[in-house]
Design a protein around this motif. Structure first.
Motif, PDB file in Angstrom:
ATOM      1  N   PRO A 174       0.739  -1.285   0.044  1.00 25.63           N
ATOM      2  CA  PRO A 174      -0.078  -0.043   0.146  1.00 25.63           C
ATOM      3  C   PRO A 174       0.818   1.393   0.031  1.00 25.63           C
ATOM      4  O   PRO A 174       0.654   2.117  -0.810  1.00 25.63           O
ATOM      5  CB  PRO A 174      -0.799  -0.177   1.344  1.00 25.63           C
ATOM      6  N   ASN A 175       1.838   1.413   0.822  1.00 21.65           N
ATOM      7  CA  ASN A 175       2.725   2.349   0.741  1.00 21.65           C
ATOM      8  C   ASN A 175       2.173   3.851   1.091  1.00 21.65           C
ATOM      9  O   ASN A 175       2.135   4.924   0.212  1.00 21.65           O
ATOM     10  CB  ASN A 175       3.580   2.660  -0.167  1.00 21.65           C
ATOM     11  N   PHE A 178       7.218  -2.222   4.487  1.00 22.17           N
ATOM     12  CA  PHE A 178       7.180  -3.239   3.167  1.00 22.17           C
ATOM     13  C   PHE A 178       6.744  -4.420   3.763  1.00 22.17           C
ATOM     14  O   PHE A 178       6.119  -5.179   3.205  1.00 22.17           O
ATOM     15  CB  PHE A 178       8.380  -2.929   2.499  1.00 22.17           C
ATOM     16  N   LEU A 179       7.556  -4.952   4.722  1.00 17.75           N
ATOM     17  CA  LEU A 179       7.482  -6.201   5.317  1.00 17.75           C
ATOM     18  C   LEU A 179       6.119  -6.385   5.930  1.00 17.75           C
ATOM     19  O   LEU A 179       5.653  -7.763   6.015  1.00 17.75           O
ATOM     20  CB  LEU A 179       8.726  -6.576   6.552  1.00 17.75           C
ATOM     21  N   SER A 180       5.616  -5.589   6.690  1.00 16.36           N
ATOM     22  CA  SER A 180       4.647  -6.040   7.947  1.00 16.36           C
ATOM     23  C   SER A 180       3.108  -5.258   7.702  1.00 16.36           C
ATOM     24  O   SER A 180       2.236  -5.690   8.071  1.00 16.36           O
ATOM     25  CB  SER A 180       5.121  -5.719   9.283  1.00 16.36           C
ATOM     26  N   ASP A 181       3.036  -4.248   6.803  1.00 18.71           N
ATOM     27  CA  ASP A 181       1.779  -3.895   6.414  1.00 18.71           C
ATOM     28  C   ASP A 181       1.163  -4.899   5.690  1.00 18.71           C
ATOM     29  O   ASP A 181       1.679  -5.658   4.683  1.00 18.71           O
ATOM     30  CB  ASP A 181       1.781  -2.493   5.615  1.00 18.71           C
ATOM     31  N   PHE A 203      -5.366   3.841   2.523  1.00 13.65           N
ATOM     32  CA  PHE A 203      -5.551   3.150   1.235  1.00 13.65           C
ATOM     33  C   PHE A 203      -5.740   1.695   1.791  1.00 13.65           C
ATOM     34  O   PHE A 203      -5.607   0.693   0.971  1.00 13.65           O
ATOM     35  CB  PHE A 203      -4.241   3.136   0.488  1.00 13.65           C
ATOM     36  N   GLY A 204      -6.322   1.527   3.054  1.00 14.22           N
ATOM     37  CA  GLY A 204      -6.887   0.084   3.588  1.00 14.22           C
ATOM     38  C   GLY A 204      -5.704  -0.210   4.546  1.00 14.22           C
ATOM     39  O   GLY A 204      -6.261  -0.818   5.569  1.00 14.22           O
ATOM     40  N   SER A 205      -4.614   0.119   4.521  1.00 15.26           N
ATOM     41  CA  SER A 205      -3.569  -0.598   5.300  1.00 15.26           C
ATOM     42  C   SER A 205      -3.553   0.097   6.631  1.00 15.26           C
ATOM     43  O   SER A 205      -3.195  -0.831   7.751  1.00 15.26           O
ATOM     44  CB  SER A 205      -1.999  -0.119   4.555  1.00 15.26           C
ATOM     45  N   LYS A 206      -4.316   0.773   7.024  1.00 14.58           N
ATOM     46  CA  LYS A 206      -4.545   1.012   8.409  1.00 14.58           C
ATOM     47  C   LYS A 206      -6.042   0.995   8.909  1.00 14.58           C
ATOM     48  O   LYS A 206      -6.124   1.599   9.931  1.00 14.58           O
ATOM     49  CB  LYS A 206      -4.196   2.809   8.650  1.00 14.58           C
TER      50      LYS A 206
END
Lengths: 788, 161, 265
Positions: A197-198, A290-293, A255-258
């Motif tokens: 997502p970033n 990068f690894l954990s989201d 963007f979703g990741s949170k």
């Protein structure tokens, strides 16, 4: 149109703090006595933890605590949850392994949380985390979908064949029969590439335990603080819900990741108590993100379309394999199912559709909702399949779509995949887009490009999405563990100023402006007298947060309903003050008027009377503060047509987007400037998926795209300026504003348009991301074929 | 521990830092200037762009001790006497920001661009922004805002002639 | 980042002495590669010697018909230099393609070539132009300076002072950037000089920048893009990664060489 009313391009009120450096994001918050947490993460994709030697770091400078999975277990904290139960074809519930806050016994992906070190300074915590000795016994890893099925290795011992569920939707017999009788069948296999997502702000959390009140405060990067509070209280056991305050301050994109409840925020709260109440702060480095989201997408599908001799769609059959990573993230199960297969009708009247989905565990980061969540995968599949069919049958891509659109007079329209579309006019958006994109002039542009040695192509994508998430009874019947209503409170002060408290959360969407416009329009209150408050469970009413393009359609409607109550109460007060019957009072432009007279009271006067009730209806409560909940009767269905035009350099395979046109039907639009901005951002995420972005793991499960050195983010010079029209609206019928939601559209519609344009340019389809090398190889193989 | 002193937003500041302290850490943690953000660890995102001696740099890729004696301007120091810099004003006017996280770096970078090139083309703006990532806006309105600020500033410059 | 002792010498002599006095000391030029390396804890120097205050290492001068660029001259200064633009415009254009504007404001020529990242741009220019590296000890021709990936002919206590670039008759650089990092995935520098044709390739080779001698021979008698039509590039020895296979890089070497030749005129 009023200067700040509905439809006005009001500059955002939130911008002042952001453009002057006064935004307040989680990492900007510092507390007295603050300590720092650094997580020790697994370097292996799959390994047994033989031991964690805490003594190796316990005496290092500044170290206050070293905690691991054993401590989590000893303190009785619960596991992270997946909040949506999906059932397999045979009726059995999906199969899940536990998802602990800190790994217990095994690590299952590179980046899995093994332990946390808390220290006086960040550098000390980092030094100690690096020094912590963990003894691993490496295990064979399952690194992708191809390897998940039939793998010797099991990500979770209790989940056979790594298969989480095998789910289906639609009438298989009807579909099979239609295929058997079809004139033509188009078939394709396609990959929906895995994305990271970033959001530009990395995740962060601060846990603060107050022993005096035995209560916790957690500041964190959340799109839905109340959902965080609910899960952290009810399932993790951080604290009872009334003893846990969750604050999502300014949040730098989600963007979703949170949305999701991750281990880190639970651990910092717990750790704060463990060290006696000093605040514990954790901020992810980008490498950690990068690894954990939670990642997004990652499907492999087979799609088939049955057509008659005139190009009418008869049936569609889809099989999808979805990679959900090493653990079931919060909403992971609904993404490749109810947010995906239900959209497979697209904008078309395909009478029969069947889809089955196998979801697998792999030793990769968990996969969950990312902007669009399921709907981009559906839209991309349909729109590339339709283009392929048009190519095979020699029909113009616009014509085959026109031929199969659900006609404008067919609404409400029941699709064969469960949804009922309320309104739409797909032909209208298509025609407007074609006109704006000068579709008719394309052959001349292609010829001109050819003279310059470039391959020019044009591609269409007619997307639809289900937004305004979501009617609670519907999602409940499908397995959701929560209701998806929204709430609001509208609070007047003595002096007529307004606080609007919403359960949604703004992290770029501009709610502070849009919601104030709604109120200004509805109540006739000056825009500058309205303050929108969100993101703090101690201030705002209970809410479900922001995702699925729901904030306006669901949260905004809750505000409208609260305003209706304000007006209703105001009428009672005005009737009393004006010595008229309540039924004769009309409210318009901020004034209560006795119908047919010039007798009126301004809203401000009525509000003042409510707080200084000296002359007041005897049976009425004083005050002017009303709350409301809204549970939508249906999803909303934004739809539109995107037209992408590309030029391909045949010598290198470079793709240049030279023109991009987006015509969207979002229903009514409150602030066109903000809505266009949402489209622009979505488009670039969609273009990023199509051309640039793709998460890659190597054969051992190491993330190869673990930084911006290798994960290709769209930059300003990768994209053009866009032609965007958001006024092509058919009003939504599921809320009083007639709005549909706009946050995800761009990311949903763009990939299909870009890939179709490339296919049109070079004559064959390239999987996403269409990197220069892939495109070059496709062109090269064409040449070889032509030479034979 | 080394001590550093420098001028930040027109004020003389100083303090003790570790050699390894980055300029962005000094600004955020010791000076409380949290408008300068950290969005990556590989010097690519540009959320941390500040000006050192008049040129834009990534404050995450400079040691605080390297900046000793320098003139540093952060997003907090861009507005003068309560008056927004034209680039700040243009970002608001043209909706050049959404979540706001990349915005300080984006604005500081854009201000440096316009120092070099008062009337950039759209392509020049887009190329200049190579070191600034934004995930929200799709860059469309950022580019528009910078072009508008350039027009505004050169208009003012002309008016002043 | 691990902590270290920081030094900022004011003269080259002081820097050389610090380097001699501290066994695990490292030089830092612009820091645009070295600081990220430190942040990732991939290096653990006892001492960092910042060359940023040494005036004698900076500046651009026209010399013997070519240009001499001080080691601590920033990429941005090279890109904008009126002298470089006039004498070797291809070199100014190359500098403009390095990193992003902020990196160009700090990153230096000396730092770039001393690090010798195989995906860096400057090594291509040095090889392509037949430049000479001037160090605290000696002068090293570019052909002998780059000795392998992240390897140079520099001795431990040797510091690059400047690079002298002779003026070519014609030159150009064509770069195909890595789409993510924007480093060079393949960069080709072509130059027609008094001493003959030089074609340098950066980004592609596993051992760093190298000269494409077959192309130099083909171009010696016929300076035109068509002259290399018949050549093929052997992919063995080229990098292969998630961004580009060796085959594709080999193909791009030729395409970029032709672009550069077309641009050089």
């Amino acid at each position: 149109m009023a200067e700040h009313g509905i439809g006005a391009r009001v500059p955002r009120v939130e911008d002042q703090r952001f453009i002057t450096g006064k935004g307040r994001y989680t990492d900007d918050i510092n507390q007295a006595g603050q300590t720092y947490a650094v997580f020790v993460r697994s370097p292996h994709a799959h390994a047994r933890i033989r031991g964690v030697d805490k003594s190796s770091v316990a005496s290092m400078p500044g170290v206050l605590a070293v905690l691991d999975g054993d401590d989590v277990k000893a303190d009785g904290l619960g596991n992270l949850i997946c909040g949506w139960l999906v059932k397999s074809k045979d009726g059995s519930p999906m199969k899940m392994g536990p998802h602990p806050l800190l790994a217990q016994g095994k690590v299952r992906y590179v980046g899995d949380r093994v332990a946390v070190v808390v220290a006086e300074t960040y550098a000390q915590a980092k030094d100690a985390a690096e020094a912590l000795v963990v003894d691993y016994e490496e295990l064979p890893a399952v690194v992708d979908l191809a390897g998940a099925h039939g793998a010797a290795a099991l990500v979770h011992d209790e989940v056979a064949d790594n298969l989480i569920f095998d789910w289906e939707l639609g009438d298989k017999a009807a579909v099979d029969a239609a295929f058997a009788a079809a004139h033509h069948v188009t078939r394709m296999e396609l990959v929906n590439n895995r994305l990271i997502p970033n959001a530009m702000e990395p995740r962060a959390a601060i846990g603060v335990y107050d022993s005096g009140t035995d209560a916790f405060t957690c500041y964190l990067t959340s799109q839905n603080p109340h959902v965080h509070r609910l899960v952290m209280a009810a399932f993790i056991g951080v604290a009872p819900e009334h003893k846990l305050r969750v604050v999502g301050p300014d949040v730098g994109g989600g963007f979703g990741s949170k949305i999701f409840i991750y281990g880190e925020e639970c651990v910092v709260c717990w750790a704060s108590r463990k060290i006696g109440g000093r605040p514990v702060k954790w901020t992810a480095e980008r490498s950690e993100s990068f690894l954990s989201d939670a990642h997004g997408r990652d499907h492999i599908s087979t799609a088939e379309l049955a057509l008659d001799k005139d190009g009418n769609f008869l049936a569609m059959r889809v099989n999808t394999k979805a990679n959900l990573g090493a653990y079931m993230s919060t909403f992971s199960s609904c993404v490749p199912t109810y947010l995906y297969a239900t959209l497979l009708a697209g904008q078309y009247r395909t009478p029969a559709i069947y889809c089955d989905v196998q979801a697998y565990y792999t030793n990769t980061a968990p996969v969950d909702a990312y902007r669009g969540a399921g709907r981009p995968e559906a839209s991309f599949l349909i729109e590339t399949l339709v283009d392929q069919a048009a190519m095979e049958l020699g029909i113009d891509p616009a014509d085959i779509r026109r031929r199969n659109f659900i006609p404008r007079d067919a609404f409400p329209y029941q699709t064969p995949v469960a949804l009922i579309y309320d309104t739409g006019d797909y032909q209208a958006t298509l025609e407007e887009a074609l006109k704006l994109a000068d579709y008719a002039g394309f052959p001349a542009r292609r010829a001109e490009a050819q003279r310059r040695g470039k391959l020019r192509g044009i591609g269409l994508s007619c997307y639809i999405e289900a937004c305004g998430i979501a009617p609670s009874a519907v999602v409940g019947s499908l397995g959701a563990g929560v209701g998806l209503w929204e709430s609001a409170k509208v609070r007047f002060s003595h002096t007529g100023k307004v606080q609007v408290l919403t359960g949604t959360h703004s992290h770029g969407q501009g709610h502070e402006t849009t919601f104030a416009q709604l109120i200004a329009d509805k109540l006739g209150v000056p825009f500058g007298d309205i303050e929108v408050i969100h993101g703090d469970t101690e201030k705002t009413p209970v809410g479900m947060g922001t995702y699925g393009s729901r904030s306006l359609a669901v949260g905004g409607e809750a505000i409208m309903k609260a305003c209706d109550k304000i007006i209703a109460k105001g009428k009672k007060i005005a009737a009393h003050l004006l010595e008229a019957a309540e039924g004769d009072i009309e409210f318009k432009d901020g004034k209560f008027t006795v119908a047919g007279t010039d007798k009126s009271k301004a809203l401000g006067e009525v509000v003042f009377a409510a707080y200084v009730p000296h002359n007041y209806p005897p049976d009425l409560e004083p005050g002017m503060e009303e709350g409301a909940f809204f549970d939508p009767p249906n999803f909303t269905f934004p739809a539109g047509t995107y037209v992408c035009e590309v030029e391909v350099e045949p010598a290198t395979g470079e793709v240049d987007i030279v023109r991009f046109t987006a015509v969207d039907d979002f229903g009514n639009v409150i602030n066109p400037m903000i809505v266009e901005g949402q489209v622009h951002g979505g488009l670039v995420q969609g273009i990023g998926q199509a051309l640039l972005e793709g998460a890659r793991y190597d054969d051992s499960g190491q993330l190869l795209t673990g930084s911006y050195m290798d994960y290709c983010m769209p930059r300003a010079d990768n994209v053009p300026s866009f032609a965007v029209v958001t006024s092509a609206g058919t009003a939504c019928t599921s809320n009083s504003m007639g709005v549909k939601g706009c946050g995800e559209a761009g990311a949903i519609g763009a990939p299909g348009a870009v890939i179709n344009a490339i296919t049109n340019a070079i004559g064959r389809r390239v999987e996403m991301p269409a990197t220069p090398e892939k495109v070059w190889r496709a062109i090269h193989s064409n040449v070889a074929v032509a030479a034979e | 521990m080394p001590s550093v002193s420098m001028t930040v937003n027109g004020k003389q500041v100083g303090g003790e830092v570790e050699s390894r302290t980055l300029l962005v850490e000094f600004l955020r943690n010791q000076l409380g200037l949290t408008g300068t953000h950290v969005g990556c660890d590989t010097s690519q995102c540009g959320c941390c762009v500040v000006h050192v001696d008049g040129r834009s740099v990534k404050a995450c890729t400079m040691l605080a001790v390297q900046a000793a004696g320098s003139q540093v301007t952060t997003i907090e120091g861009l507005a003068r006497n309560g008056q927004l810099h034209p680039v700040q004003a243009a970002f608001r006017e043209h909706h050049g920001l959404q979540c706001g996280f990349c915005t300080p770096g984006m604005i500081m970078s854009a201000v440096d661009l316009l120092q070099h090139n008062a009337n950039p083309t759209e392509a020049e703006v887009r190329e200049w922004l190579e070191g600034n990532l934004c995930r929200c806006t799709g860059y469309h309105n950022i580019v528009k805002a910078i072009m508008a600020a350039a027009a505004d500033m050169s208009g003012h410059a002309k008016a002043a002639e | 980042m691990y902590d270290f002792a920081y030094h900022k010498p004011a003269s080259l002599a002081d820097a050389v002495k610090l380097l001699a006095d501290h066994e695990d000391a490292k030089l830092m030029a612009g820091g645009q590669t070295y600081i990220p390396t430190l942040k990732q804890r991939l290096a653990r120097p006892s001492d960092v010697i910042d060359l940023g205050a040494i005036a004698e290492l900076r500046g651009i001068t026209e010399e013997a018909g070519g240009v001499t660029i001080g080691a601590m001259t920033r990429h941005g200064e090279v890109a904008e230099s009126a002298v470089v633009r006039r004498v070797i415009p291809a070199l100014a254009a190359l500098a403009e393609l390095i990193g992003d504007p902020q990196v160009r404001n700090l990153g230096t020529l000396g730092g770039s070539i001393s690090n010798n990242d195989p995906a860096a741009d400057y090594p291509g220019a040095l090889l392509g132009l037949g430049a000479t590296v001037r160090t605290s000890k000696r002068q090293i021709p570019a052909d002998q300076f780059f000795t392998g990936m992240f390897e140079t002919a520099l001795e431990r206590d040797e510091i690059v002072k400047a690079v002298h670039f002779p003026r070519p008759e014609k030159a150009a650089y064509a770069k195909f950037p890595n789409p993510a990092s924007r480093y060079s995935m393949v960069g080709v520098f072509v130059a027609k000089t008094g001493g003959g044709v030089r074609v340098a390739v950066t980004g592609a080779g596993q051992s760093g920048a190298y000269r494409w001698t077959a192309a130099e021979q083909a171009l010696a008698g016929n300076w035109s893009p068509a002259a290399i039509d018949g050549l093929t590039v052997d992919p063995s020895g080229l990098n292969s990664d998630i961004h580009a296979s060796a085959d594709y890089r080999a193909h791009l070497v030729k395409v970029m060489a032709k672009r550069a030749l077309a641009a050089a005129g």
